[in-house]
Design a protein around this motif. Sequence first.
Motif, PDB file in Angstrom:
ATOM      1  N   ASN A   1       0.617  -1.064  -0.014  1.00  0.00           N
ATOM      2  CA  ASN A   1      -0.252  -0.281  -0.367  1.00  0.00           C
ATOM      3  C   ASN A   1       0.842   1.381  -0.249  1.00  0.00           C
ATOM      4  N   THR A   2       0.505   2.108  -0.622  1.00  0.00           N
ATOM      5  CA  THR A   2       1.269   3.542  -1.148  1.00  0.00           C
ATOM      6  C   THR A   2       1.412   4.124   0.300  1.00  0.00           C
TER       7      THR A   2
ATOM      8  N   SER B   1      -9.736  -5.284  -4.785  1.00  0.00           N
ATOM      9  CA  SER B   1     -10.374  -5.168  -3.953  1.00  0.00           C
ATOM     10  C   SER B   1     -11.697  -4.590  -4.601  1.00  0.00           C
ATOM     11  N   GLY B   2     -11.002  -3.272  -4.644  1.00  0.00           N
ATOM     12  CA  GLY B   2     -11.828  -1.859  -4.980  1.00  0.00           C
ATOM     13  C   GLY B   2     -12.563  -2.397  -6.738  1.00  0.00           C
ATOM     14  N   TYR B   3     -11.867  -2.559  -7.441  1.00  0.00           N
ATOM     15  CA  TYR B   3     -12.416  -3.173  -8.776  1.00  0.00           C
ATOM     16  C   TYR B   3     -13.440  -4.632  -9.132  1.00  0.00           C
TER      17      TYR B   3
ATOM     18  N   ASN C   1     -10.259   3.183   1.526  1.00  0.00           N
ATOM     19  CA  ASN C   1      -9.004   4.351   1.777  1.00  0.00           C
ATOM     20  C   ASN C   1      -8.660   4.082  -0.166  1.00  0.00           C
ATOM     21  N   ASP C   2      -7.465   4.474  -0.836  1.00  0.00           N
ATOM     22  CA  ASP C   2      -7.890   5.226  -2.192  1.00  0.00           C
ATOM     23  C   ASP C   2      -7.152   4.269  -3.025  1.00  0.00           C
ATOM     24  N   GLU C   3      -6.092   3.144  -3.101  1.00  0.00           N
ATOM     25  CA  GLU C   3      -5.620   2.235  -3.405  1.00  0.00           C
ATOM     26  C   GLU C   3      -7.122   1.686  -4.086  1.00  0.00           C
ATOM     27  N   MET C   4      -8.257   1.211  -3.003  1.00  0.00           N
ATOM     28  CA  MET C   4      -9.414   0.560  -3.514  1.00  0.00           C
ATOM     29  C   MET C   4     -10.158   1.609  -4.382  1.00  0.00           C
ATOM     30  N   ALA C   5      -9.556   2.939  -4.033  1.00  0.00           N
ATOM     31  CA  ALA C   5     -10.428   4.165  -5.035  1.00  0.00           C
ATOM     32  C   ALA C   5     -10.296   3.803  -6.218  1.00  0.00           C
ATOM     33  N   PHE C   6      -8.696   3.450  -6.402  1.00  0.00           N
ATOM     34  CA  PHE C   6      -8.232   3.680  -7.479  1.00  0.00           C
ATOM     35  C   PHE C   6      -8.901   2.426  -8.851  1.00  0.00           C
TER      36      PHE C   6
ATOM     37  N   ASP D   1      -6.706   8.617   2.432  1.00  0.00           N
ATOM     38  CA  ASP D   1      -5.372   8.676   2.804  1.00  0.00           C
ATOM     39  C   ASP D   1      -4.687   9.562   2.050  1.00  0.00           C
ATOM     40  N   ASN D   2      -5.204  10.349   0.802  1.00  0.00           N
ATOM     41  CA  ASN D   2      -4.841  11.393   0.092  1.00  0.00           C
ATOM     42  C   ASN D   2      -3.543  10.850  -0.110  1.00  0.00           C
ATOM     43  N   VAL D   3      -2.886   9.358  -1.363  1.00  0.00           N
ATOM     44  CA  VAL D   3      -1.467   8.931  -1.540  1.00  0.00           C
ATOM     45  C   VAL D   3      -1.155   9.969  -2.823  1.00  0.00           C
ATOM     46  N   PRO D   4      -0.052   9.128  -3.498  1.00  0.00           N
ATOM     47  CA  PRO D   4       0.114  10.440  -4.123  1.00  0.00           C
ATOM     48  C   PRO D   4      -0.635   9.736  -5.422  1.00  0.00           C
TER      49      PRO D   4
END
Length: 342
Positions: free
Chosen positions: A73-74, A232-234, A252-257, A280-283
């Motif tokens: 995770n970023t 899992s977001g997909y 989290n943003d990873e799942m949002a992506f 999260d506000n990841v890059p």
Amino acid sequence: MRATIKDVARESGVSVSAVSMALSDKPSRISRETKQKVKEVAERLHYQPNRAALSLVNRESKMIAIVMNDIRNTHIAAEFMAINRELSGKGYSLLSHILEEQTRDSSMKLIRQIAAENVAALIWAKPLEVDNMEDLQSLRKSVEGLGIPVITMDDYGFDCPGVDVCFDYRQGGFLATEHLLELGHRRIGCLAGDRTYQVTQERIDGYRRALENFDVPYDEKLVYYGDYTMGSGYEAFSYLMGQGVSAIFSSNDEMAFGLYRAARNYGIHIPTDISLVGFDNVPFADIMETPLTTVRVPSVEMGGFIGRTAIELLGTTRDEKRKKILYKPDLLRRGSAIAKDV
């Protein structure tokens, strides 16, 4: 009273040297059966090797251990790098352990290994799991038995010198959901993370509190449990869209992506067809074609604080009380969430 190697030897019916060899996991003349017996006794007595006996004479350890369950995770990677930057700048080395297995045996084995590594402090960055008090009590005794400062990112209830560096995930979940409610959305999906994690439940608590404030009933069918990964977001996208939601709060943003990717494949547009708020506000969150509205977690700031604190704690005494630091969230409004058409 802390168990000694003599206690383990007496309970196991073997010599002290045999205990030492059995717990070392190195090739020796000790039989497999004896090794297993000694390890079971050591775990039952919560025995930890004496760090002082492992140290070089008059020489302090310059190693600090960190335990995580995932660095893909970023957000977690950024925090890890910030910790390492602070420690390496002061001449300390970060000894990393990845604990993927969610079992008491794997945790106890790792703690015995850390005890033998002569580290000066421990950063326990593994998420706290809920509804498993027996394992938690065992973990507390073993970690406290290390006799070193311990920093966590959850409130584990440890009774040893150290600091709990936490984030207000409840308030973050509340802010994300409140924003969507203020935009007129009422059927809001919640893409949650691993249901066994305390931080997952805290985000859901915030989601529910915001719904309650707007007199919107909580509907468990609108909650989908993922695992904080893009995949899992997909997978969640089709389910949540099938529930007729007009907006989604992603934990989290990873799942949002992953939701972005699925929306593109289905020909659904963010935010005109579905509004989205991350966490999260990841890059990359702000350089998407439609920048992601998200809850900011100050990962680098928190990581830097943890690194500095780990060094500062090395001079503390056993009687010093633990402290708790709670970082607060703020919502970064971008383009992925808009007002719902009436």
